[in-house]
Design a protein around this motif. Structure first.
Motif, PDB file in Angstrom:
ATOM      1  N   ALA A   6       0.846  -1.195   0.000  1.00 38.30           N
ATOM      2  CA  ALA A   6       0.000   0.000   0.000  1.00 38.30           C
ATOM      3  C   ALA A   6       0.882   1.245   0.000  1.00 38.30           C
ATOM      4  N   VAL A   7       1.924   1.192  -0.826  1.00 35.48           N
ATOM      5  CA  VAL A   7       2.865   2.305  -0.989  1.00 35.48           C
ATOM      6  C   VAL A   7       3.085   2.523  -2.480  1.00 35.48           C
ATOM      7  N   SER A   8       3.659   3.651  -2.818  1.00 40.58           N
ATOM      8  CA  SER A   8       3.950   3.946  -4.222  1.00 40.58           C
ATOM      9  C   SER A   8       5.119   3.090  -4.717  1.00 40.58           C
ATOM     10  N   GLU A   9       5.237   3.002  -6.025  1.00 44.65           N
ATOM     11  CA  GLU A   9       6.368   2.281  -6.615  1.00 44.65           C
ATOM     12  C   GLU A   9       7.684   2.891  -6.139  1.00 44.65           C
ATOM     13  N   LYS A  10       7.747   4.216  -6.131  1.00 44.73           N
ATOM     14  CA  LYS A  10       8.971   4.914  -5.727  1.00 44.73           C
ATOM     15  C   LYS A  10       9.381   4.516  -4.308  1.00 44.73           C
ATOM     16  N   GLU A  11       8.409   4.476  -3.392  1.00 39.43           N
ATOM     17  CA  GLU A  11       8.689   4.114  -2.008  1.00 39.43           C
ATOM     18  C   GLU A  11       9.106   2.644  -1.894  1.00 39.43           C
ATOM     19  N   TYR A  12       8.422   1.762  -2.613  1.00 34.44           N
ATOM     20  CA  TYR A  12       8.743   0.332  -2.544  1.00 34.44           C
ATOM     21  C   TYR A  12      10.163   0.078  -3.061  1.00 34.44           C
ATOM     22  N   VAL A  13      10.514   0.705  -4.183  1.00 34.29           N
ATOM     23  CA  VAL A  13      11.852   0.530  -4.761  1.00 34.29           C
ATOM     24  C   VAL A  13      12.914   1.130  -3.830  1.00 34.29           C
ATOM     25  N   ARG A  14      12.564   2.203  -3.140  1.00 33.33           N
ATOM     26  CA  ARG A  14      13.498   2.774  -2.161  1.00 33.33           C
ATOM     27  C   ARG A  14      13.771   1.758  -1.045  1.00 33.33           C
ATOM     28  N   GLN A  15      12.727   1.064  -0.618  1.00 33.45           N
ATOM     29  CA  GLN A  15      12.859   0.060   0.435  1.00 33.45           C
ATOM     30  C   GLN A  15      13.493  -1.248  -0.066  1.00 33.45           C
ATOM     31  N   HIS A  16      13.397  -1.482  -1.376  1.00 30.74           N
ATOM     32  CA  HIS A  16      13.903  -2.712  -2.001  1.00 30.74           C
ATOM     33  C   HIS A  16      14.751  -2.337  -3.214  1.00 30.74           C
ATOM     34  N   PRO A  17      15.959  -1.833  -2.991  1.00 29.23           N
ATOM     35  CA  PRO A  17      16.785  -1.309  -4.096  1.00 29.23           C
ATOM     36  C   PRO A  17      17.249  -2.370  -5.098  1.00 29.23           C
ATOM     37  N   GLU A  18      17.005  -3.647  -4.791  1.00 25.12           N
ATOM     38  CA  GLU A  18      17.369  -4.695  -5.746  1.00 25.12           C
ATOM     39  C   GLU A  18      16.446  -4.699  -6.972  1.00 25.12           C
ATOM     40  N   TYR A  19      15.332  -3.961  -6.893  1.00 22.70           N
ATOM     41  CA  TYR A  19      14.383  -3.876  -8.012  1.00 22.70           C
ATOM     42  C   TYR A  19      14.414  -2.478  -8.614  1.00 22.70           C
ATOM     43  N   ASP A  20      14.225  -2.433  -9.935  1.00 24.98           N
ATOM     44  CA  ASP A  20      14.200  -1.155 -10.643  1.00 24.98           C
ATOM     45  C   ASP A  20      12.786  -0.748 -11.036  1.00 24.98           C
ATOM     46  N   LEU A  21      11.980  -1.730 -11.451  1.00 17.22           N
ATOM     47  CA  LEU A  21      10.637  -1.453 -11.945  1.00 17.22           C
ATOM     48  C   LEU A  21       9.662  -2.488 -11.405  1.00 17.22           C
ATOM     49  N   LEU A  22       8.433  -2.053 -11.193  1.00 17.12           N
ATOM     50  CA  LEU A  22       7.394  -2.944 -10.679  1.00 17.12           C
ATOM     51  C   LEU A  22       6.291  -3.139 -11.711  1.00 17.12           C
ATOM     52  N   VAL A  23       5.803  -4.374 -11.752  1.00 15.07           N
ATOM     53  CA  VAL A  23       4.699  -4.769 -12.612  1.00 15.07           C
ATOM     54  C   VAL A  23       3.707  -5.507 -11.717  1.00 15.07           C
ATOM     55  N   THR A  24       2.426  -5.405 -12.035  1.00 14.39           N
ATOM     56  CA  THR A  24       1.417  -6.123 -11.258  1.00 14.39           C
ATOM     57  C   THR A  24       0.668  -7.111 -12.141  1.00 14.39           C
ATOM     58  N   GLY A  25       0.070  -8.058 -11.497  1.00 16.02           N
ATOM     59  CA  GLY A  25      -0.825  -8.989 -12.160  1.00 16.02           C
ATOM     60  C   GLY A  25      -2.043  -9.166 -11.273  1.00 16.02           C
ATOM     61  N   ALA A  26      -3.206  -9.379 -11.898  1.00 17.79           N
ATOM     62  CA  ALA A  26      -4.456  -9.532 -11.150  1.00 17.79           C
ATOM     63  C   ALA A  26      -5.091 -10.884 -11.468  1.00 17.79           C
ATOM     64  N   VAL A  27      -5.275 -11.677 -10.439  1.00 23.10           N
ATOM     65  CA  VAL A  27      -5.950 -12.965 -10.539  1.00 23.10           C
ATOM     66  C   VAL A  27      -7.401 -12.745 -10.128  1.00 23.10           C
ATOM     67  N   VAL A  28      -8.324 -13.169 -10.996  1.00 27.59           N
ATOM     68  CA  VAL A  28      -9.758 -13.021 -10.722  1.00 27.59           C
ATOM     69  C   VAL A  28     -10.435 -14.362 -10.988  1.00 27.59           C
ATOM     70  N   PHE A  29     -11.216 -14.814 -10.013  1.00 28.06           N
ATOM     71  CA  PHE A  29     -12.007 -16.039 -10.164  1.00 28.06           C
ATOM     72  C   PHE A  29     -13.477 -15.663 -10.315  1.00 28.06           C
ATOM     73  N   ASN A  30     -14.198 -16.415 -11.159  1.00 28.48           N
ATOM     74  CA  ASN A  30     -15.645 -16.190 -11.272  1.00 28.48           C
ATOM     75  C   ASN A  30     -16.380 -17.049 -10.242  1.00 28.48           C
ATOM     76  N   ARG A  31     -17.699 -16.986 -10.243  1.00 23.86           N
ATOM     77  CA  ARG A  31     -18.509 -17.719  -9.256  1.00 23.86           C
ATOM     78  C   ARG A  31     -18.284 -19.234  -9.318  1.00 23.86           C
ATOM     79  N   GLU A  32     -17.930 -19.732 -10.498  1.00 16.47           N
ATOM     80  CA  GLU A  32     -17.696 -21.167 -10.669  1.00 16.47           C
ATOM     81  C   GLU A  32     -16.275 -21.568 -10.262  1.00 16.47           C
ATOM     82  N   GLY A  33     -15.481 -20.605  -9.807  1.00 12.58           N
ATOM     83  CA  GLY A  33     -14.118 -20.911  -9.385  1.00 12.58           C
ATOM     84  C   GLY A  33     -13.124 -21.012 -10.528  1.00 12.58           C
ATOM     85  N   LYS A  34     -13.511 -20.460 -11.686  1.00 15.31           N
ATOM     86  CA  LYS A  34     -12.594 -20.460 -12.836  1.00 15.31           C
ATOM     87  C   LYS A  34     -11.826 -19.144 -12.887  1.00 15.31           C
ATOM     88  N   LEU A  35     -10.622 -19.213 -13.425  1.00 14.56           N
ATOM     89  CA  LEU A  35      -9.686 -18.099 -13.462  1.00 14.56           C
ATOM     90  C   LEU A  35      -9.771 -17.338 -14.783  1.00 14.56           C
TER      91      LEU A  35
END
Length: 180
Positions: free
Chosen positions: A15-44
């Motif tokens: 729950a922080v900005s990319e800039k703050e996260y990278v400051r805390q974790h200097p081993e990373y340069d850029l952040l990417v996200t992925g979103a997993v969503v399941f429907n009512r039947e439990g399919k992805l």
């Protein structure tokens, strides 16, 4: 992006900005996200990249993308990408599914990317609307279909083996979460 997105306290570090996260974790340069969503039947939800995409045309993935400077937090970035790529409105981040580190690309300066993947609840899975510039099809797939790389008559080809593993990990964590 609405700030009504809820998440468990275990995800506070995202729950922080990319800039703050990278400051805390200097081993990373850029952040990417992925979103997993399941429907009512439990399919992805999986989406197929557009045929004319420069990178990885026609391959299957989960919605996601680069964390932008304008994203208030990494969690908000995941919700924004889900809305942009699939038209779905995230209401809650359920859990962190996994993370993948990938890096240096030939001919470019060394860059280490971190992809953070989150399971998200959405208002409704009945209203998937793809951005046609980025994706051409979507499917909801069962765990067995992901394992076998086929949904009906559609063969699933992923960007990489870790890309498939993300999906299987999401099913595993969901099962474990339901049994606890």
């Amino acid at each position: 992006m609405s700030t009504s997105l809820t998440y468990p306290s275990s995800l506070q570090e995202y729950a922080v900005s990319e800039k703050e996260y990278v400051r805390q974790h200097p081993e990373y340069d850029l952040l990417v996200t992925g979103a997993v969503v399941f429907n009512r039947e439990g399919k992805l939800l999986i989406v197929q990249r557009a045929a004319d995409e420069r990178a990885f045309p026609d391959l299957w993935e989960i919605p996601g993308g680069k964390v932008d400077d304008t994203d208030e937090t990494i969690l908000q970035a995941a919700a924004r990408e889900l809305k942009e790529e699939a038209g779905l409105i995230a209401t809650r981040v359920v859990r962190k599914v996994t993370q993948i580190t990938f890096g240096e690309r030939p001919g470019r300066s060394p860059t280490t990317w971190l992809k953070l993947v989150f399971e998200m609840d959405v208002e409704s899975t009945d209203s998937v609307v793809l951005d046609p510039v980025e994706h051409q099809k979507f499917l909801f797939a069962s765990e067995e279909e992901i394992v076998n790389d086929v949904v009906g008559d559609v063969e699933l080809v992923y960007i990489s083996a870790p890309n498939k593993e993300v999906k299987l990990e999401a099913f595993k964590l969901r099962r474990e979460g339901m049994s606890s």
